[in-house]
Design an enzyme around this catalytic site. Structure first.
Site, PDB file in Angstrom:
ATOM      1  N   GLY A  13      22.411  55.680  66.814  1.00  8.41           N
ATOM      2  CA  GLY A  13      23.489  54.743  67.158  1.00  8.41           C
ATOM      3  C   GLY A  13      24.694  54.960  66.267  1.00  8.41           C
ATOM      4  O   GLY A  13      25.404  54.017  65.909  1.00  8.41           O
ATOM      5  N   ILE A  18      27.746  49.596  63.336  1.00  6.66           N
ATOM      6  CA  ILE A  18      26.981  49.667  62.084  1.00  6.66           C
ATOM      7  C   ILE A  18      26.513  51.100  61.804  1.00  6.66           C
ATOM      8  O   ILE A  18      26.568  51.574  60.670  1.00  6.66           O
ATOM      9  CB  ILE A  18      25.773  48.699  62.166  1.00  6.66           C
ATOM     10  CG1 ILE A  18      26.270  47.242  62.209  1.00  6.66           C
ATOM     11  CG2 ILE A  18      24.819  48.915  61.002  1.00  6.66           C
ATOM     12  CD1 ILE A  18      25.202  46.214  62.606  1.00  6.66           C
ATOM     13  N   ASP A  37      23.299  59.730  68.977  1.00  3.37           N
ATOM     14  CA  ASP A  37      23.722  58.673  69.896  1.00  3.37           C
ATOM     15  C   ASP A  37      23.584  59.217  71.302  1.00  3.37           C
ATOM     16  O   ASP A  37      23.108  60.352  71.503  1.00  3.37           O
ATOM     17  CB  ASP A  37      25.188  58.267  69.602  1.00  3.37           C
ATOM     18  CG  ASP A  37      25.483  56.807  69.976  1.00  3.37           C
ATOM     19  OD1 ASP A  37      25.582  56.526  71.186  1.00  3.37           O
ATOM     20  OD2 ASP A  37      25.613  55.961  69.082  1.00  3.37           O
ATOM     21  N   VAL A  61      17.140  57.058  72.335  1.00  2.00           N
ATOM     22  CA  VAL A  61      16.029  56.567  71.504  1.00  2.00           C
ATOM     23  C   VAL A  61      14.867  56.005  72.318  1.00  2.00           C
ATOM     24  O   VAL A  61      13.821  55.687  71.760  1.00  2.00           O
ATOM     25  CB  VAL A  61      16.511  55.527  70.463  1.00  2.00           C
ATOM     26  CG1 VAL A  61      17.455  56.162  69.455  1.00  2.00           C
ATOM     27  CG2 VAL A  61      17.144  54.305  71.136  1.00  2.00           C
ATOM     28  N   SER A 140      17.452  42.028  62.804  1.00  2.21           N
ATOM     29  CA  SER A 140      18.527  41.053  63.046  1.00  2.21           C
ATOM     30  C   SER A 140      18.084  39.697  62.516  1.00  2.21           C
ATOM     31  O   SER A 140      16.875  39.420  62.430  1.00  2.21           O
ATOM     32  CB  SER A 140      18.797  40.947  64.546  1.00  2.21           C
ATOM     33  OG  SER A 140      19.660  39.850  64.819  1.00  2.21           O
ATOM     34  N   TYR A 153      15.496  40.140  73.123  1.00  2.00           N
ATOM     35  CA  TYR A 153      16.139  40.735  71.939  1.00  2.00           C
ATOM     36  C   TYR A 153      15.526  40.128  70.678  1.00  2.00           C
ATOM     37  O   TYR A 153      15.130  40.841  69.749  1.00  2.00           O
ATOM     38  CB  TYR A 153      17.650  40.466  72.001  1.00  2.00           C
ATOM     39  CG  TYR A 153      18.450  41.035  70.846  1.00  2.00           C
ATOM     40  CD1 TYR A 153      19.128  42.247  70.971  1.00  2.00           C
ATOM     41  CD2 TYR A 153      18.572  40.351  69.634  1.00  2.00           C
ATOM     42  CE1 TYR A 153      19.883  42.759  69.915  1.00  2.00           C
ATOM     43  CE2 TYR A 153      19.314  40.855  68.581  1.00  2.00           C
ATOM     44  CZ  TYR A 153      19.977  42.054  68.723  1.00  2.00           C
ATOM     45  OH  TYR A 153      20.715  42.562  67.686  1.00  2.00           O
ATOM     46  N   LYS A 157      13.359  42.041  67.730  1.00  2.00           N
ATOM     47  CA  LYS A 157      13.816  42.132  66.340  1.00  2.00           C
ATOM     48  C   LYS A 157      12.780  41.537  65.387  1.00  2.00           C
ATOM     49  O   LYS A 157      12.577  42.038  64.282  1.00  2.00           O
ATOM     50  CB  LYS A 157      15.176  41.460  66.185  1.00  2.00           C
ATOM     51  CG  LYS A 157      16.310  42.171  66.946  1.00  2.00           C
ATOM     52  CD  LYS A 157      16.510  43.618  66.505  1.00  2.00           C
ATOM     53  CE  LYS A 157      17.783  44.226  67.072  1.00  2.00           C
ATOM     54  NZ  LYS A 157      17.986  45.624  66.647  1.00  2.00           N
ATOM     55  N   THR A 188      31.258  44.188  66.102  1.00  2.00           N
ATOM     56  CA  THR A 188      31.083  45.539  66.662  1.00  2.00           C
ATOM     57  C   THR A 188      31.208  45.461  68.184  1.00  2.00           C
ATOM     58  O   THR A 188      31.344  44.380  68.755  1.00  2.00           O
ATOM     59  CB  THR A 188      29.678  46.122  66.335  1.00  2.00           C
ATOM     60  OG1 THR A 188      28.707  45.426  67.137  1.00  2.00           O
ATOM     61  CG2 THR A 188      29.331  45.995  64.872  1.00  2.00           C
TER      62      THR A 188
END
Ligand SMILES: NC(=O)c1ccc[n+]([C@@H]2O[C@H](COP(=O)([O-])OP(=O)(O)OC[C@H]3O[C@@H](n4cnc5c(N)ncnc54)[C@H](O)[C@@H]3O)[C@@H](O)[C@H]2O)c1
Length: 283
Positions: A13, A18, A37, A61, A140, A153, A157, A188
């Site tokens: 990424g 980040i 990426d 990924v 996160s 999500y 995480k 971002t």
């Protein structure tokens, strides 16, 4: 002298946010860096801009063969792998639970959790024979408390944090440290991407996120990608040589507790309520 002189790092990424900030910082601190990426043009341009200790290697990924080839590329190009930073991600499926499609669940888990497992697995493959190395992943604050991101999500995480701790128990015995970072709200392109914007437009939106973020956290300025990059650099460096299995929160204090201002409001209304109750009770 750089904090990563002579080290070889892979950053996934790395074409944005980040990951880009971390790749740039790693490079500035002396590492050879493989940026990876699926945004090939931008990733390759950043690598070219950085210089000869940087290279770009495409890897989706979600694909094990891509991750395996990425790790092998780093070793072939720069001789070893010292730091694996599993960072690529996106918001994934976002819906109330009764409306979340199972395909969206699977795709999100593949992007946010399975990818980290694959990064750890293939990094370990080349790090174990050397009994040294450093694996860092981006989790996160959404993995530590609910209400900051969509269900799947958040669950992914949380799983990244627990996978980090579990794998740290195994690999720590072999001299390999395994840690993760838990960013708060960082300006971002991830938010624009979640609204379906193309990457350039999503990145352009990032600075506009700042005023929306400062309300909720004690530090009244937006988190920037470099704030997370500095934490990742610390974890990757020998300064953190006794840190293993750790989830490092970088959020301006957002999840430390209720904000002071909110607490004052709560205290005020509680005081009024108690006074009213005492008045009514005749005490
Ligand atoms: N920005 C925040 O507030 C925040 C907070 C907590 C955690 N994070 C996490 O930080 C990480 C980086 O996100 P960011 O905020 O820098 O967002 P970003 O959108 O700027 O960067 C994400 C990068 O991942 C890449 N990517 C997406 N899918 C990929 C795939 N299948 N294979 C390879 N690369 C892929 C994108 O092309 C992009 O360059 C993510 O894991 C995200 O969940 C971000």
């Amino acid at each position: 002298m750089g904090k990563l002189d002579g080290k070889v790092a892979v950053v996934t990424g790395a074409a944005s946010g980040i990951g880009e900030a971390t790749a740039r910082l790693f490079y500035a601190e002396g590492a050879s860096v493989v940026l990876s990426d699926i945004q090939d043009e931008r990733g390759a341009a950043i690598a070219a801009e950085l210089g000869e200790r940087a290279a770009y290697c495409r890897a989706d990924v979600t694909q094990e063969s891509d991750i395996a080839a990425l790790v092998d590329f780093a070793v072939a190009r720069f001789g070893a792998l010292d730091v694996m930073y599993n960072n690529a991600g996106a918001q994934g499926v976002s819906a109330p639970i009764a409306e979340t499609p199972a395909e969206g669940f699977d795709a999100t888990v593949a992007l946010l959790l399975r990818s980290v497992f694959l990064g750890m697995k293939h990094a370990a493959r080349v790090m174990l024979p050397r009994h040294t190395g450093n694996i860092i992943s981006t989790a996160s604050i959404a993995g530590l408390r609910t209400g900051n991101a969509p269900h799947i999500y958040s669950a992914c995480k949380a799983a990244v944090i627990h996978l980090t701790r579990s794998v740290a128990m195994e690999l720590g015995e072999q001299g390999i440290r395994v840690n993760c970072v838990c960013p708060g709200f960082i300006a971002t392109g991830i938010f624009g991407s979640a609204f379906g914007l193309p990457p350039d437009a999503a990145r352009a939106l990032a600075p506009l996120m700042a005023p929306m973020q400062v309300q909720a956290q004690p530090l009244r300025h937006a988190g920037q990608p470099v704030d997370v990059a500095q934490a990742v650099l610390w974890l990757a460096s020998d300064d953190a040589r006794f840190v293993n299995g750790h989830a490092l929160v970088v959020d301006g204090g957002l999840i430390a507790g209720r904000s002071w201002t909110e607490y004052q409001h709560m205290r005020e209304s509680l005081t009024k309520g108690i006074q009213a109750a005492l008045g009514q009770g005749g005490s």
